[in-house]
Design an enzyme around this catalytic site. Structure first.
Site, PDB file in Angstrom:
ATOM      1  N   GLY A 175       0.839  -1.196   0.000  1.00 40.38           N
ATOM      2  CA  GLY A 175       0.000   0.000   0.000  1.00 40.38           C
ATOM      3  C   GLY A 175       0.873   1.244   0.000  1.00 40.38           C
ATOM      4  O   GLY A 175       2.031   1.215  -0.430  1.00 40.38           O
ATOM      5  N   GLY A 176       0.314   2.329   0.513  1.00 39.57           N
ATOM      6  CA  GLY A 176       1.054   3.591   0.540  1.00 39.57           C
ATOM      7  C   GLY A 176       2.325   3.504   1.355  1.00 39.57           C
ATOM      8  O   GLY A 176       3.224   4.351   1.225  1.00 39.57           O
ATOM      9  N   GLY A 410      24.719  13.314 -28.675  1.00 37.19           N
ATOM     10  CA  GLY A 410      24.119  13.801 -27.432  1.00 37.19           C
ATOM     11  C   GLY A 410      24.628  13.035 -26.233  1.00 37.19           C
ATOM     12  O   GLY A 410      24.729  13.578 -25.125  1.00 37.19           O
ATOM     13  N   ALA A 411      24.956  11.764 -26.450  1.00 35.03           N
ATOM     14  CA  ALA A 411      25.435  10.944 -25.341  1.00 35.03           C
ATOM     15  C   ALA A 411      26.805  11.429 -24.855  1.00 35.03           C
ATOM     16  O   ALA A 411      27.161  11.248 -23.688  1.00 35.03           O
ATOM     17  CB  ALA A 411      25.484   9.487 -25.750  1.00 35.03           C
TER      18      ALA A 411
HETATM   19  C1  HXC Z   1      -3.609  -4.293  12.121  1.00 39.61           C
HETATM   20  C2  HXC Z   1      -2.901  -6.262  11.260  1.00 39.61           C
HETATM   21  C3  HXC Z   1      -2.840  -5.698   9.976  1.00 39.61           C
HETATM   22  C4  HXC Z   1      -3.172  -4.329   9.825  1.00 39.61           C
HETATM   23  C5  HXC Z   1      -2.234  -7.733   9.834  1.00 39.61           C
HETATM   24  N1  HXC Z   1      -2.525  -7.536  11.115  1.00 39.61           N
HETATM   25  N2  HXC Z   1      -2.432  -6.631   9.110  1.00 39.61           N
HETATM   26  N3  HXC Z   1      -3.292  -5.560  12.322  1.00 39.61           N
HETATM   27  N4  HXC Z   1      -3.557  -3.669  10.938  1.00 39.61           N
HETATM   28  N5  HXC Z   1      -3.059  -3.704   8.659  1.00 39.61           N
HETATM   29  C6  HXC Z   1      -2.384  -8.466  12.193  1.00 39.61           C
HETATM   30  C7  HXC Z   1      -3.220  -9.704  11.998  1.00 39.61           C
HETATM   31  O1  HXC Z   1      -4.499  -9.523  12.564  1.00 39.61           O
HETATM   32  C8  HXC Z   1      -2.422 -10.741  12.786  1.00 39.61           C
HETATM   33  O2  HXC Z   1      -2.685 -10.563  14.159  1.00 39.61           O
HETATM   34  C9  HXC Z   1      -1.005 -10.319  12.571  1.00 39.61           C
HETATM   35  O3  HXC Z   1      -1.068  -8.936  12.190  1.00 39.61           O
HETATM   36  C10 HXC Z   1      -0.306 -11.083  11.489  1.00 39.61           C
HETATM   37  O4  HXC Z   1      -1.111 -11.059  10.340  1.00 39.61           O
HETATM   38  P1  HXC Z   1      -1.399 -12.381   9.498  1.00 39.61           P
HETATM   39  O5  HXC Z   1      -2.431 -12.032   8.522  1.00 39.61           O
HETATM   40  O6  HXC Z   1      -1.675 -13.519  10.427  1.00 39.61           O
HETATM   41  O7  HXC Z   1       0.005 -12.642   8.828  1.00 39.61           O
HETATM   42  P2  HXC Z   1       0.314 -13.263   7.413  1.00 39.61           P
HETATM   43  O8  HXC Z   1      -0.539 -14.455   7.175  1.00 39.61           O
HETATM   44  O9  HXC Z   1       1.797 -13.432   7.392  1.00 39.61           O
HETATM   45  O10 HXC Z   1      -0.110 -12.152   6.359  1.00 39.61           O
HETATM   46  C11 HXC Z   1       0.556 -10.926   6.318  1.00 39.61           C
HETATM   47  C12 HXC Z   1      -0.202  -9.918   5.420  1.00 39.61           C
HETATM   48  C13 HXC Z   1      -1.683  -9.827   5.902  1.00 39.61           C
HETATM   49  C14 HXC Z   1      -0.185 -10.424   3.981  1.00 39.61           C
HETATM   50  C15 HXC Z   1       0.508  -8.602   5.503  1.00 39.61           C
HETATM   51  O11 HXC Z   1      -1.659  -9.644   7.307  1.00 39.61           O
HETATM   52  C16 HXC Z   1      -2.400  -8.694   5.300  1.00 39.61           C
HETATM   53  O12 HXC Z   1      -2.795  -8.755   4.135  1.00 39.61           O
HETATM   54  N6  HXC Z   1      -2.663  -7.664   6.116  1.00 39.61           N
HETATM   55  C17 HXC Z   1      -3.404  -6.518   5.638  1.00 39.61           C
HETATM   56  C18 HXC Z   1      -2.505  -5.651   4.853  1.00 39.61           C
HETATM   57  C19 HXC Z   1      -3.158  -4.369   4.483  1.00 39.61           C
HETATM   58  O13 HXC Z   1      -4.142  -4.366   3.724  1.00 39.61           O
HETATM   59  N7  HXC Z   1      -2.640  -3.274   5.081  1.00 39.61           N
HETATM   60  C20 HXC Z   1      -3.146  -2.006   4.776  1.00 39.61           C
HETATM   61  C21 HXC Z   1      -2.404  -1.591   3.522  1.00 39.61           C
HETATM   62  S1  HXC Z   1      -2.854  -0.016   3.048  1.00 39.61           S
HETATM   63  P3  HXC Z   1      -2.631 -11.797  15.190  1.00 39.61           P
HETATM   64  O14 HXC Z   1      -3.091 -11.199  16.468  1.00 39.61           O
HETATM   65  O15 HXC Z   1      -3.523 -12.838  14.642  1.00 39.61           O
HETATM   66  O16 HXC Z   1      -1.209 -12.213  15.230  1.00 39.61           O
HETATM   67  C22 HXC Z   1      -1.758   0.900   3.763  1.00 39.61           C
HETATM   68  C23 HXC Z   1      -2.015   2.307   3.508  1.00 39.61           C
HETATM   69  C24 HXC Z   1      -0.836   3.108   3.919  1.00 39.61           C
HETATM   70  O17 HXC Z   1      -0.889   0.484   4.408  1.00 39.61           O
HETATM   71  C25 HXC Z   1      -1.136   4.494   3.486  1.00 39.61           C
HETATM   72  C26 HXC Z   1       0.003   5.379   3.712  1.00 39.61           C
HETATM   73  C27 HXC Z   1      -0.234   6.694   3.082  1.00 39.61           C
END
Ligand code: HXC
Length: 520
Positions: A175-176, A410-411
């Protein structure tokens, strides 16, 4: 009033207990899972990266920003370990995201730990190293999490060029969130365990029906070979962390410092006889520019940056007589060393990185021109090529150019000719400086003579030979002062070391401006 002895012991024990709890991160089960995935833990990474015993942790007891969704949620260390330490005795600041705590997700207080050390790094003039392993914005914290990212991005940009910023991607970076590393100077990735993308496989599938894995979408090989987003890829966390230590050895602590020098056993006067066999006068015989570089620099050590992307140009760090230098070189083995869009971007970025951090630039030239074609023109080669011209002209560090063989059109200018601000330009006797190669030139300039001739091919061959005689050598340019000296190939190392030593205290005053408007 002093505390009774027993009470003080209890306070100390309570403190240790709290600290221990923080140090356990997400707990034994999640730490085990992290290790099973082939990754080090956040704390192990810091320990491996820094000089032994030098880590000074900050913000240890920070807790997450409370809100309704976070009630009852425990986040020891707030999902990131931050502090300072030393690498080869030089101070750095580091943050290491802890995937075992809420997936290393970034909330407001997590971000505040990171911005705290970024601010300290800027105030004390030290590099910042980010070890990224995070699921991105902490979903439960909503806009507070986005704000946290904003505070980091803002500092990435404001401190850019002031202190080196290095990002290691050692897990998810999606993501971002990818924009923090993208705003830093260097991105290093671990193969197989890290990825970077703006939208993940699931979103892509739902929008475009395209099926792609994490690795083929944003793994280390994708970003170091195809996209050019990352600079270096390694197998495993330890190798990435070793890479950071190596990279830092070429960089100063901040923009006020000279680039570092370190003693070398490699004699400055070492002759380069090997070059005589390597680079022959036969323009059609390519040679490995890597071999030329290794022959010239201290101990043959060249840290190539982005080695697998835009291979037609080589950029990287080395040392000459102990002094850290940046090298930009055409690579005749790839696309005949022509310049294209990616090569221009790669070189321009590297030149600016060197200039930020006072690293002198050596440019090795063997180039026939820009790559022709609609693909390049439609892709904006004019805009991209201009970046290289801009970057060289803008760079005020010592700049030495060596023309090894061809330098056309040019290079010739884009590879930092005298007029573009090179302080000293050398050429080997094998060099040729012209508007274009002899064949193309003869066909244009003598077209009438060739067409009118009874034997056009003989006339063409004769005109090519005449043109070669007149221009395909370094002496026309040297006679006009565009080349400062034509030097024996075997004396090149000694000459370069002497020249950079001469330029060491170079200063250039530029007209006032807020900042330039580089073509992007
Ligand atoms: C809070 C989160 C989380 C999140 C995962 N967890 N993502 N908690 N916020 N964004 C937690 C899960 O609940 C889990 O908690 C632990 O972290 C590990 O996650 P898993 O899913 O079990 O791990 P894994 O199977 O290895 O998968 C990893 C992953 C997946 C692929 C990253 O977690 C995922 O897709 N997460 C969402 C990613 C996402 O969409 N993020 C937002 C992106 S947008 P427990 O307690 O069970 O251990 C963004 C915008 C930024 O970031 C903007 C900036 C300008």
């Amino acid at each position: 009033m002093t505390q009774p002895a027993m009470e003080l012991q209890e306070l100390i024990a309570a403190m240790e207990q709290r600290r221990h709890r923080v140090e356990q991160g997400g707990g034994p089960e999640r730490l085990r899972k992290q290790k099973e995935g082939g990754k080090l833990t956040a704390r192990e990474r810091i320990e491996y990266l820094l000089d032994p015993g030098s880590f000074l942790e900050m913000s240890t007891f920070v807790e997450h920003g409370r809100n309704r969704l976070m009630e009852g949620v425990e986040a020891p260390g707030e999902g990131v370990v931050t502090g300072s330490g030393t690498i080869d005795g030089r101070q750095v600041f580091v943050f290491s995201q802890d995937f075992t705590v809420l997936g290393g997700s970034l909330g407001k207080m997590n971000a505040s730990k990171i911005t705290k050390i970024m601010d300290l790094a800027a105030k004390t003039g030290c590099p910042v190293i980010g070890l990224n392993d995070s699921a991105g914005a902490r979903i439960q914290e909503g806009v507070d999490s986005l704000s946290g990212y904003g505070e980091i991005f803002y500092r990435n940009a404001v401190y850019s060029g002031s202190v080196p910023q290095i990002s290691a991607i050692l897990g998810p970076c999606a993501g971002g969130a990818v924009y923090s590393p993208a705003l830093t100077d260097f991105i290093l990735m671990s193969r197989g365990t890290s990825y970077m993308f703006i939208t993940g496989p699931e979103v892509i599938k739902s929008v475009t029906r395209e099926e792609v894995t994490f690795d083929t979408l944003g793994g280390a090989d994708v970003h170091t070979r195809r996209s050019g987003v990352a600079h270096l890829a390694y197998d495993g966390d330890e190798a990435v962390l070793d890479g950071i230590r190596d990279l830092l050895s070429y960089l100063p602590q901040n923009a006020r410092e000279q680039a570092p020098a370190r003693p070398t056993q490699d004699p400055a006067q070492r002759r380069n006889d090997a070059l005589l066999d390597l680079v022959t006068p036969d323009q059609r015989k390519p040679y490995a520019m890597h071999d030329v570089i290794r022959e010239l620099v201290d101990e043959g050590t060249f840290l190539e940056i982005q080695p697998d992307w835009a291979k037609n140009i080589l950029v990287g760090f080395a040392r000459l007589g102990g002094q850290s230098v940046g090298i930009v070189a055409n690579n005749p083995k790839s696309m005949a060393g022509t310049l294209n869009i990616d090569a221009s971007d790669k070189a321009a970025r590297f030149i600016r990185t060197c200039d930020c951090y006072n690293i002198p630039i050596l440019t090795l030239v063997d180039v026939t021109g820009f790559l022709p074609g609609t693909q390049q023109e439609y892709g904006g080669i004019i805009r991209h090529g201009a970046k290289m011209l801009y970057a060289y002209a803008e760079a005020s560090v010592p700049k030495v150019t060596l023309i090894t063989r061809k330098s056309y059109g040019g290079a010739y200018l884009a590879m930092n000719s005298r007029d573009m601000g090179a302080d000293v330009v050398y050429a080997w006797p094998t060099a040729a400086v012209a508007v274009m190669g002899a064949e193309g030139a003869a066909n244009i300039v003598y077209r009438r003579d060739i067409n009118a001739s009874d034997n056009p091919e003989a006339t063409r061959a004769q005109k090519i030979a005449e043109y070669k005689e007149a221009f395909d050598n370094p002496y026309v340019a040297a006679a006009k002062g565009y080349i400062d000296d034509v030097i024996p190939m075997e004396d090149t190392r000694a000459r370069l070391i002497q020249t950079f030593a001469m330029l060491r205290d170079k200063e250039e005053v530029r007209p006032y401006k807020k900042h330039g408007n580089m073509p992007l």
